[in-house]
Scaffold this motif. Structure first.
Motif, PDB file in Angstrom:
ATOM      1  N   MET A 233      25.771  38.420  36.305  1.00 49.17           N
ATOM      2  CA  MET A 233      26.622  39.521  35.856  1.00 49.17           C
ATOM      3  C   MET A 233      27.874  38.993  35.166  1.00 49.17           C
ATOM      4  O   MET A 233      28.346  39.586  34.183  1.00 49.17           O
ATOM      5  CB  MET A 233      26.989  40.430  37.030  1.00 49.17           C
ATOM      6  N   ILE A 234      28.413  37.904  35.647  1.00 50.01           N
ATOM      7  CA  ILE A 234      29.579  37.306  34.993  1.00 50.01           C
ATOM      8  C   ILE A 234      29.233  36.915  33.556  1.00 50.01           C
ATOM      9  O   ILE A 234      30.017  37.153  32.633  1.00 50.01           O
ATOM     10  CB  ILE A 234      30.105  36.114  35.814  1.00 50.01           C
ATOM     11  N   VAL A 235      28.058  36.352  33.356  1.00 49.54           N
ATOM     12  CA  VAL A 235      27.618  35.992  32.006  1.00 49.54           C
ATOM     13  C   VAL A 235      27.489  37.245  31.141  1.00 49.54           C
ATOM     14  O   VAL A 235      27.919  37.266  29.981  1.00 49.54           O
ATOM     15  CB  VAL A 235      26.288  35.204  32.048  1.00 49.54           C
ATOM     16  N   TYR A 236      26.921  38.310  31.688  1.00 46.28           N
ATOM     17  CA  TYR A 236      26.790  39.570  30.949  1.00 46.28           C
ATOM     18  C   TYR A 236      28.166  40.099  30.532  1.00 46.28           C
ATOM     19  O   TYR A 236      28.361  40.525  29.397  1.00 46.28           O
ATOM     20  CB  TYR A 236      26.098  40.633  31.808  1.00 46.28           C
TER      21      TYR A 236
ATOM     22  N   VAL B  99      36.314  39.295  33.150  1.00 48.24           N
ATOM     23  CA  VAL B  99      35.654  38.884  34.387  1.00 48.24           C
ATOM     24  C   VAL B  99      36.715  38.837  35.481  1.00 48.24           C
ATOM     25  O   VAL B  99      37.737  38.178  35.326  1.00 48.24           O
ATOM     26  CB  VAL B  99      34.998  37.500  34.216  1.00 48.24           C
ATOM     27  N   PRO B 100      36.489  39.553  36.587  1.00 52.18           N
ATOM     28  CA  PRO B 100      37.475  39.514  37.676  1.00 52.18           C
ATOM     29  C   PRO B 100      37.450  38.161  38.385  1.00 52.18           C
ATOM     30  O   PRO B 100      36.406  37.520  38.484  1.00 52.18           O
ATOM     31  CB  PRO B 100      37.008  40.630  38.608  1.00 52.18           C
TER      32      PRO B 100
ATOM     33  N   LEU C 214      33.391  42.845  41.141  1.00 47.56           N
ATOM     34  CA  LEU C 214      32.488  42.601  40.016  1.00 47.56           C
ATOM     35  C   LEU C 214      31.830  43.895  39.543  1.00 47.56           C
ATOM     36  O   LEU C 214      31.778  44.170  38.339  1.00 47.56           O
ATOM     37  CB  LEU C 214      31.428  41.569  40.410  1.00 47.56           C
ATOM     38  N   LEU C 215      31.350  44.716  40.479  1.00 49.12           N
ATOM     39  CA  LEU C 215      30.724  45.985  40.088  1.00 49.12           C
ATOM     40  C   LEU C 215      31.736  46.929  39.452  1.00 49.12           C
ATOM     41  O   LEU C 215      31.397  47.678  38.532  1.00 49.12           O
ATOM     42  CB  LEU C 215      30.042  46.641  41.290  1.00 49.12           C
TER      43      LEU C 215
ATOM     44  N   GLU D 205      40.132  34.294  31.538  1.00 54.71           N
ATOM     45  CA  GLU D 205      40.910  35.373  30.918  1.00 54.71           C
ATOM     46  C   GLU D 205      42.314  35.465  31.535  1.00 54.71           C
ATOM     47  O   GLU D 205      43.278  35.759  30.836  1.00 54.71           O
ATOM     48  CB  GLU D 205      40.194  36.713  31.064  1.00 54.71           C
ATOM     49  N   ASP D 206      42.419  35.234  32.825  1.00 55.53           N
ATOM     50  CA  ASP D 206      43.716  35.288  33.500  1.00 55.53           C
ATOM     51  C   ASP D 206      44.655  34.195  32.990  1.00 55.53           C
ATOM     52  O   ASP D 206      45.868  34.400  32.909  1.00 55.53           O
ATOM     53  CB  ASP D 206      43.549  35.122  35.015  1.00 55.53           C
TER      54      ASP D 206
END
Length: 166
Positions: free
Chosen positions: A142-145, A153-154, A20-21, A162-163
């Motif tokens: 963070m996912i929302v951001y 988003v991973p 995520l980071l 997205e995948d």
């Protein structure tokens, strides 16, 4: 037995936090969804900082946040935040590996100077609620951001939206 499960979860979730980071782009580091919210950089740094709190939580019976002196770096530098995360994970892992099942049952308190912020509670409850769940909560933010800024988003627990649009 509980401690072994916590250690396994820690290792799995460190990997997810790292993914995520790594997805935080420098171009959107100043994004924030509202005036009351942190910027993406501040949120990323907070996530990295929570791993620092493992040491105080797992090695001290009373943890005073006011006494801590963590050099965090510039919130606008995502590379510095990722380095902070990696350093904090190493220290957190060491503290977690030194912990005993008995210590999970010991009373623990968080303070800021004279003010009690949390506890007293058994350290195991604090480990789950304050450390693990706290990280998960902020990762969700963070996912929302990332989505709000059009970034990928991973997948943390499998493929993301997205995948599936590949």
């Amino acid at each position: 037995m509980v401690l072994e499960y916590l250690k396994q979860e820690f290792e799995q979730e460190v990997g997810n936090t790292r993914k995520l980071l790594q997805a935080v782009p420098a171009k959107d580091i100043d994004y924030k969804p509202s005036d009351l919210s942190w910027t993406m950089g501040e949120l990323a740094q907070h996530i990295a900082t929570i791993y620092y709190w493992y040491v105080g939580t797992l090695t001290q019976n009373e943890y005073d946040l006011a006494a801590d002196r963590l050099e965090r770096g510039d919130v606008r530098d995502i590379e510095a935040t990722k380095d902070l995360f990696e350093r904090n994970v190493l220290a957190a892992r060491e503290a977690l590996n030194a912990l005993t099942e008995e210590a999970l049952g010991q009373e623990w308190t968080m303070k800021f100077g004279d003010r009690v912020l949390l506890g007293p509670l058994p350290r195991g409850i604090v480990t789950r609620g304050f450390l693990f769940n706290h990280i998960y909560h902020h990762r969700g933010e963070m996912i929302v951001y990332l989505r709000a800024t059009g970034n990928k988003v991973p997948g943390l627990y499998g493929p993301t939206y997205e995948d599936s649009k590949g």
